[in-house]
Design a protein around this motif. Structure first.
Motif, PDB file in Angstrom:
ATOM      1  N   ASP A  92      32.049  22.170  14.217  1.00  0.00           N
ATOM      2  CA  ASP A  92      30.892  21.744  15.002  1.00  0.00           C
ATOM      3  C   ASP A  92      30.584  22.659  16.192  1.00  0.00           C
ATOM      4  N   ASN A 115      29.809  25.868  18.454  1.00  0.00           N
ATOM      5  CA  ASN A 115      29.210  27.197  18.316  1.00  0.00           C
ATOM      6  C   ASN A 115      29.049  27.854  19.694  1.00  0.00           C
ATOM      7  N   SER A 157      33.725  26.691   6.074  1.00  0.00           N
ATOM      8  CA  SER A 157      33.008  25.882   7.057  1.00  0.00           C
ATOM      9  C   SER A 157      33.908  24.913   7.811  1.00  0.00           C
ATOM     10  N   SER A 211      29.866  25.818  12.318  1.00  0.00           N
ATOM     11  CA  SER A 211      28.647  25.793  13.123  1.00  0.00           C
ATOM     12  C   SER A 211      28.426  27.049  13.949  1.00  0.00           C
ATOM     13  N   LEU A 244      27.028  30.420  14.986  1.00  0.00           N
ATOM     14  CA  LEU A 244      25.742  31.004  14.626  1.00  0.00           C
ATOM     15  C   LEU A 244      25.874  32.490  14.315  1.00  0.00           C
ATOM     16  N   TRP A 245      25.116  32.921  13.308  1.00  0.00           N
ATOM     17  CA  TRP A 245      25.137  34.332  12.920  1.00  0.00           C
ATOM     18  C   TRP A 245      24.424  35.193  13.972  1.00  0.00           C
ATOM     19  N   ASP A 282      19.506  31.145  14.298  1.00  0.00           N
ATOM     20  CA  ASP A 282      19.701  29.702  14.143  1.00  0.00           C
ATOM     21  C   ASP A 282      20.501  29.375  12.887  1.00  0.00           C
ATOM     22  N   ARG A 326      23.696  28.944  10.651  1.00  0.00           N
ATOM     23  CA  ARG A 326      25.114  28.655  10.836  1.00  0.00           C
ATOM     24  C   ARG A 326      25.942  29.184   9.661  1.00  0.00           C
ATOM     25  N   LYS A 376      28.125  27.549   7.950  1.00  0.00           N
ATOM     26  CA  LYS A 376      28.162  26.566   6.864  1.00  0.00           C
ATOM     27  C   LYS A 376      26.832  26.454   6.131  1.00  0.00           C
ATOM     28  N   ASP A 377      25.764  27.100   6.651  1.00  0.00           N
ATOM     29  CA  ASP A 377      24.517  27.181   5.906  1.00  0.00           C
ATOM     30  C   ASP A 377      24.591  28.236   4.805  1.00  0.00           C
TER      31      ASP A 377
END
Length: 206
Positions: A33, A35, A93, A98, A100-101, A111, A113, A115-116
């Motif tokens: 969670d 970041n 993940s 969480s 951010l790249w 924006d 992440r 885990k995206d």
């Protein structure tokens, strides 16, 4: 997480073992969670139910589970004999989901992440379900479960030692139902080998 729970087991004269498990997770600022901008109270659900089930096991007939717990396909993409667990396994993940790249071309934090982008593509995890596991035959066992929101899955597992070399594998299929509207069927599997020298190799696919 800090985990708080209770396990119970009673052996009956008929050969059945009745078991129960209840477990809660207590978490603050979970690693999946936090970041670059959210590092204080990053986890909204600080106290959540992880397990609440009862089981009936017989060496000859297998095991029945009822309640919230692992589905048949849970961990099918995460078979790993290395012993490294969360430190290094397929679910990236879990460790930094969480974060951010960073876009080097624009020198900005995006924006998007971790885990995206990364997923272990595992089975149905812990759900409210009725599950049955067969006894093990020559290292093979099967499991099937029916869960909440029309979720169904099944898995074939293998675990055996050849001398000092250990081999474990799993192959699963799942129909997530209303748990995942965008997925009709999901297939996952993994295999892991541990040698006497301590060297291991693991291969997941989904």
């Amino acid at each position: 997480q800090t985990r708080l729970g209770l396990k119970a087991k009673v052996d009956t004269e008929s050969g059945w073992t009745v078991g129960g498990r209840i477990e809660y997770g207590i978490v603050s600022n979970g690693s999946s969670d936090v970041n670059q901008y959210n590092s204080y109270n990053a986890t909204d659900d600080n106290f959540k139910l992880r397990w609440a089930d009862i089981s009936f096991k017989h060496d000859n007939y297998g095991t029945i589970f009822l309640g919230k717990g692992s589905s048949a396909s849970d961990t099918s993409a995460e078979v790993d004999l290395s012993g490294t667990s969360v430190a290094s396994y397929t679910s990236v993940s879990d460790m930094a989901g969480s974060v951010l790249w960073y876009d080097g071309s624009t020198d900005t934090v995006t924006d998007l992440r971790i885990k995206d982008v990364f997923s272990d593509m595992d089975g149905l995890s812990r759900i409210d379900r009725l599950r049955y596991d067969t006894p093990s035959f020559a290292g093979f066992s099967m499991a099937a479960s029916a869960g909440t929101d029309d979720a169904y899955d099944a898995a074939l597992r293998y675990s055996r030692a050849f001398g000092d070399t250990k081999v474990a594998a799993a192959l699963a299929v799942a129909t997530p139902g209303d748990l995942m509207y965008s997925v009709d069927n999901q297939y996952s599997g993994s295999i892991s080998v541990l040698t006497p020298l301590g060297l291991s190799a693991t291969f997941p696919a989904a």
